[in-house]
Design a protein around this motif. Structure first.
Motif, PDB file in Angstrom:
ATOM      1  N   ALA A  10       0.832  -1.206   0.000  1.00  0.00           N
ATOM      2  CA  ALA A  10       0.000   0.000   0.000  1.00  0.00           C
ATOM      3  C   ALA A  10       0.867   1.257   0.000  1.00  0.00           C
ATOM      4  O   ALA A  10       0.619   2.190  -0.771  1.00  0.00           O
ATOM      5  CB  ALA A  10      -0.932  -0.015   1.206  1.00  0.00           C
ATOM      6  N   ARG A  16      -4.569   2.547  -0.181  1.00  0.00           N
ATOM      7  CA  ARG A  16      -4.968   2.033   1.127  1.00  0.00           C
ATOM      8  C   ARG A  16      -4.941   0.522   1.074  1.00  0.00           C
ATOM      9  O   ARG A  16      -5.173  -0.082   0.022  1.00  0.00           O
ATOM     10  CB  ARG A  16      -6.381   2.491   1.461  1.00  0.00           C
ATOM     11  CG  ARG A  16      -6.502   3.967   1.696  1.00  0.00           C
ATOM     12  CD  ARG A  16      -7.900   4.291   2.174  1.00  0.00           C
ATOM     13  NE  ARG A  16      -8.041   5.723   2.296  1.00  0.00           N
ATOM     14  CZ  ARG A  16      -9.096   6.399   1.885  1.00  0.00           C
ATOM     15  NH1 ARG A  16     -10.103   5.775   1.327  1.00  0.00           N
ATOM     16  NH2 ARG A  16      -9.150   7.699   2.028  1.00  0.00           N
ATOM     17  N   SER A  17      -4.719  -0.090   2.199  1.00  0.00           N
ATOM     18  CA  SER A  17      -4.754  -1.554   2.268  1.00  0.00           C
ATOM     19  C   SER A  17      -6.118  -2.076   1.844  1.00  0.00           C
ATOM     20  O   SER A  17      -6.218  -3.120   1.192  1.00  0.00           O
ATOM     21  CB  SER A  17      -4.432  -2.032   3.686  1.00  0.00           C
ATOM     22  OG  SER A  17      -3.118  -1.659   4.033  1.00  0.00           O
TER      23      SER A  17
END
Length: 140
Positions: A10, A16-17
């Protein structure tokens, strides 16, 4: 060499994850093997995410990206890319023409004290898809 965590991927990709998990769920990137219960990615995921990023940037929908990347681990076949890109160029050309037309209509209303919106609205042809949209959903 140890794999990268989802957090490392990420950070490297500026995502974002949750986006990476979403892309996994959609099949845009392969599911990562788990090591001690955590996802472990190799460097190839960065290339795959870069292709997804580019395709999204040039206007491809998730469904189109899935077609582009389906059945391949690395880069998609050139013929597949050319076909999808040619279709997208046609869509972009249509979008640009529509945007120019809308810009002209808006500019004309600015030239007058009274924009006559009712009259202008009545003069437009009926359309199922008014306004500007680049990603039109394919009819099933």
């Amino acid at each position: 060499m140890a794999g990268m965590s989802i957090g490392e991927v990420a950070r490297k990709m500026g995502l974002r994850s949750s986006a990476i998990r979403y892309y996994e769920r959609l099949g845009l990137i392969p599911k990562a093997p788990r090591v001690s219960g955590r996802r472990s990615y190799d460097e190839r995921v960065l290339e795959r995410l870069a292709m997804v990023r580019f395709a999204k940037h040039v206007g491809f929908s998730v469904a189109e990206i899935k077609v582009l990347l389906s059945g391949v681990e690395g880069r998609p076949p050139t013929e597949r890319w050319r076909k999808l890109a040619a279709e997208k160029v046609a869509q972009v050309d249509q979008f640009v023409a529509q945007a120019r037309s809308i810009r002209n209509l808006l500019s004309e209303t600015l030239d007058f004290q009274c924009p006559k919106l009712v009259e202008r609205g009545r003069a437009l042809p009926a359309s199922k898809h008014p306004g500007l949209r680049l990603n039109r959903r394919a009819k099933s």
